[in-house]
Motif scaffolding. Structure first.
Motif, PDB file in Angstrom:
ATOM      1  N   UNK A 160      -7.308 -67.993 -51.346  1.00  0.00           N
ATOM      2  CA  UNK A 160      -8.206 -66.844 -51.272  1.00  0.00           C
ATOM      3  C   UNK A 160      -8.484 -66.426 -49.833  1.00  0.00           C
ATOM      4  N   UNK A 161      -8.693 -67.412 -48.952  1.00  0.00           N
ATOM      5  CA  UNK A 161      -8.963 -67.065 -47.545  1.00  0.00           C
ATOM      6  C   UNK A 161      -7.733 -66.445 -46.903  1.00  0.00           C
ATOM      7  N   UNK A 162      -6.553 -66.973 -47.204  1.00  0.00           N
ATOM      8  CA  UNK A 162      -5.328 -66.396 -46.629  1.00  0.00           C
ATOM      9  C   UNK A 162      -5.079 -64.994 -47.175  1.00  0.00           C
ATOM     10  N   UNK A 163      -5.520 -64.730 -48.404  1.00  0.00           N
ATOM     11  CA  UNK A 163      -5.346 -63.404 -48.998  1.00  0.00           C
ATOM     12  C   UNK A 163      -6.253 -62.377 -48.332  1.00  0.00           C
ATOM     13  N   UNK A 164      -7.522 -62.740 -48.117  1.00  0.00           N
ATOM     14  CA  UNK A 164      -8.487 -61.771 -47.607  1.00  0.00           C
ATOM     15  C   UNK A 164      -8.593 -61.783 -46.079  1.00  0.00           C
ATOM     16  N   UNK A 165      -8.236 -62.897 -45.452  1.00  0.00           N
ATOM     17  CA  UNK A 165      -8.280 -62.968 -43.986  1.00  0.00           C
ATOM     18  C   UNK A 165      -6.857 -63.142 -43.468  1.00  0.00           C
ATOM     19  N   UNK A 206     -15.767 -74.730 -61.273  1.00  0.00           N
ATOM     20  CA  UNK A 206     -16.353 -73.453 -60.847  1.00  0.00           C
ATOM     21  C   UNK A 206     -15.363 -72.703 -59.962  1.00  0.00           C
ATOM     22  N   UNK A 207     -14.697 -73.438 -59.075  1.00  0.00           N
ATOM     23  CA  UNK A 207     -13.668 -72.821 -58.234  1.00  0.00           C
ATOM     24  C   UNK A 207     -12.556 -72.239 -59.101  1.00  0.00           C
ATOM     25  N   UNK A 208     -12.157 -72.985 -60.156  1.00  0.00           N
ATOM     26  CA  UNK A 208     -11.118 -72.494 -61.068  1.00  0.00           C
ATOM     27  C   UNK A 208     -11.569 -71.203 -61.752  1.00  0.00           C
ATOM     28  N   UNK A 209     -12.830 -71.192 -62.216  1.00  0.00           N
ATOM     29  CA  UNK A 209     -13.367 -69.983 -62.856  1.00  0.00           C
ATOM     30  C   UNK A 209     -13.354 -68.808 -61.878  1.00  0.00           C
ATOM     31  N   UNK A 210     -13.789 -69.065 -60.654  1.00  0.00           N
ATOM     32  CA  UNK A 210     -13.853 -67.998 -59.653  1.00  0.00           C
ATOM     33  C   UNK A 210     -12.461 -67.458 -59.350  1.00  0.00           C
ATOM     34  N   UNK A 211     -11.487 -68.342 -59.277  1.00  0.00           N
ATOM     35  CA  UNK A 211     -10.107 -67.914 -59.032  1.00  0.00           C
ATOM     36  C   UNK A 211      -9.600 -67.064 -60.197  1.00  0.00           C
ATOM     37  N   UNK A 212      -9.970 -67.454 -61.421  1.00  0.00           N
ATOM     38  CA  UNK A 212      -9.599 -66.659 -62.600  1.00  0.00           C
ATOM     39  C   UNK A 212     -10.186 -65.261 -62.527  1.00  0.00           C
ATOM     40  N   UNK A 213     -11.429 -65.159 -62.057  1.00  0.00           N
ATOM     41  CA  UNK A 213     -12.065 -63.850 -61.943  1.00  0.00           C
ATOM     42  C   UNK A 213     -11.357 -62.987 -60.896  1.00  0.00           C
ATOM     43  N   UNK A 214     -10.842 -63.630 -59.858  1.00  0.00           N
ATOM     44  CA  UNK A 214     -10.123 -62.884 -58.830  1.00  0.00           C
ATOM     45  C   UNK A 214      -8.766 -62.385 -59.331  1.00  0.00           C
ATOM     46  N   UNK A 215      -8.170 -63.142 -60.273  1.00  0.00           N
ATOM     47  CA  UNK A 215      -6.821 -62.830 -60.741  1.00  0.00           C
ATOM     48  C   UNK A 215      -6.804 -62.175 -62.120  1.00  0.00           C
ATOM     49  N   UNK A 216      -7.963 -61.949 -62.703  1.00  0.00           N
ATOM     50  CA  UNK A 216      -8.026 -61.580 -64.117  1.00  0.00           C
ATOM     51  C   UNK A 216      -7.372 -60.237 -64.421  1.00  0.00           C
ATOM     52  N   UNK A 217      -7.326 -59.329 -63.469  1.00  0.00           N
ATOM     53  CA  UNK A 217      -6.700 -58.032 -63.708  1.00  0.00           C
ATOM     54  C   UNK A 217      -5.181 -58.114 -63.786  1.00  0.00           C
ATOM     55  N   UNK A 218      -4.616 -59.231 -63.297  1.00  0.00           N
ATOM     56  CA  UNK A 218      -3.169 -59.399 -63.329  1.00  0.00           C
ATOM     57  C   UNK A 218      -2.683 -59.822 -64.718  1.00  0.00           C
ATOM     58  N   UNK A 219      -3.484 -60.634 -65.400  1.00  0.00           N
ATOM     59  CA  UNK A 219      -3.106 -61.094 -66.743  1.00  0.00           C
ATOM     60  C   UNK A 219      -4.384 -61.481 -67.471  1.00  0.00           C
ATOM     61  N   UNK A 220      -5.012 -60.497 -68.119  1.00  0.00           N
ATOM     62  CA  UNK A 220      -6.357 -60.696 -68.644  1.00  0.00           C
ATOM     63  C   UNK A 220      -6.431 -61.784 -69.706  1.00  0.00           C
ATOM     64  N   UNK A 221      -5.462 -61.822 -70.614  1.00  0.00           N
ATOM     65  CA  UNK A 221      -5.520 -62.815 -71.690  1.00  0.00           C
ATOM     66  C   UNK A 221      -5.454 -64.234 -71.134  1.00  0.00           C
TER      67      UNK A 221
END
Length: 356
Positions: free
Chosen positions: A113-118, A153-168
């Motif tokens: 996530x940090x490498x993606x946004x920074x 919680x980190x896994x959930x947060x990562x899912x929220x960041x990626x959820x638009x790529x594959x919602x199901x």
């Protein structure tokens, strides 16, 4: 890159690739703690009192009709994350590996996530910063469930960041992560409604995946939310939640004053500069925190309030124990400290989005 002066290796940062040096530090530190988690026995007090200790109780007496009892937390703490350690407990080897895998997962998610946004360099520095948190790494070499709950919680947060790529896929994975978070640490129940509602909000444009998420959440909570603990309690005492022993040793008999005093002590216990672990060399900083805590309690007129009513050794503010001695067996970096890792990541990403 470096030279030797008076038999001491001196690193010349003026010519050294700083990021390469940080990468090497991360890799070497990770390998060291991986080996440490694999070959050393778990010495953390909580681990031996009720996490891996409870595994032995269930192995000997069964899961649902167990006549054996070890600790009050056995009836109040779900054992979902504890059972992950069961194969290693049977082998009597590598019991800390699940915790270390959770730490590795936290590092990977943070890096991505940090490498993606920074950028990649910032991601390596962030990774090194987490590995430098002494108490975090010590719990990664134990079996306490705090690091497990935060990993989910980190896994959930990562899912929220990626959820638009594959919602199901990511909605199902998010539901499983939340249930495992709750099953690892019941205190996470305070976060469960908020994270669940946020997940539904992220999925609001796709009603089908909203239904999938709700179904997956219900099924996951039944499977991994600690259901067997409630069944055990009912068979053992006739109550689904049997917290009698926990209440007898932890109930606050001083009302609001006791709650205020306990909160003050808890806050001071969680303040650390990192230097406190060298208290055997220089105890002055620990003494400073203890004195400041006592002065705060006196100022609020709540000294000696909020302590357990029945203990073998009466507790009061005369002997405040902050457990900051830098050892794994008394590491007190609990759920609040670990949640700070997650909130720090969120704040960092929000800062980037705000600047953008």
């Amino acid at each position: 890159m470096f030279y030797i002066k008076n038999n001491i290796i001196v690193i010349n940062f003026n010519s050294c690739n700083r990021i390469l040096f940080i990468k090497l530090c991360c890799i070497i530190t990770w390998i060291y703690w991986a080996l440490f988690s694999l070959i050393t026995p778990v010495t953390n007090w909580d681990s031996n009192a009720y996490t891996i200790a409870r595994l032995q109780i269930h192995l000997r007496g069964g899961l649902f009709n167990n006549p054996y009892y070890n600790d009050a937390r056995q009836s109040t703490m779900a054992w979902v994350y504890d059972v992950v350690h069961l194969p290693f407990e049977i082998l009597n080897f590598g019991q800390a590996l699940p915790n270390f895998i959770c730490l590795t997962g936290i590092l990977i998610i943070t890096y991505k996530l940090i490498s993606k946004y920074y950028n990649v360099n910032c991601a390596w520095i962030t990774t090194a910063s987490i590995l430098a948190l002494q108490s975090v790494v010590y719990q990664a070499a134990g079996t306490k469930p705090d690091i497990g709950a935060v990993f989910f919680i980190f896994c959930w947060f990562y899912c929220m960041e990626k959820i638009n790529e594959h919602k199901f896929f990511y909605s199902i994975l998010a539901a499983i992560s939340l249930s495992m978070m709750f099953g690892s640490r019941p205190m996470a129940a305070l976060l469960l409604p908020f994270l669940g509602l946020y997940s539904l909000w992220k999925l609001r444009s796709d009603k089908r995946n909203v239904i999938y998420f709700i179904i997956a959440s219900v099924v996951s909570l039944i499977l991994w939310g600690g259901t067997e603990t409630f069944i055990y309690n009912y068979n053992y005492s006739g109550k689904f939640i049997d917290a009698t022993n926990a209440k007898n040793t932890n109930i606050n008999i001083d009302g609001i004053g006791g709650a205020v005093a306990t909160t003050v002590r808890f806050l001071f216990q969680n303040i650390t500069t990192g230097y406190e672990s060298f208290s055997n060399i220089d105890p002055r900083l620990n003494i400073f925190w203890v004195d400041l805590c006592k002065k705060t309690l006196n100022f609020l007129d709540v000294p000696n309030k909020g302590y357990q009513p029945s203990t073998l050794i009466p507790l009061n503010d005369t002997n405040l124990n902050f457990l900051r001695n830098g050892t794994e067996n008394s590491c007190d970096y609990g759920p609040i400290g670990f949640l700070a890792l997650w909130t720090s990541l969120i704040c960092t990403l929000m800062l980037w989005k705000y600047k953008s």
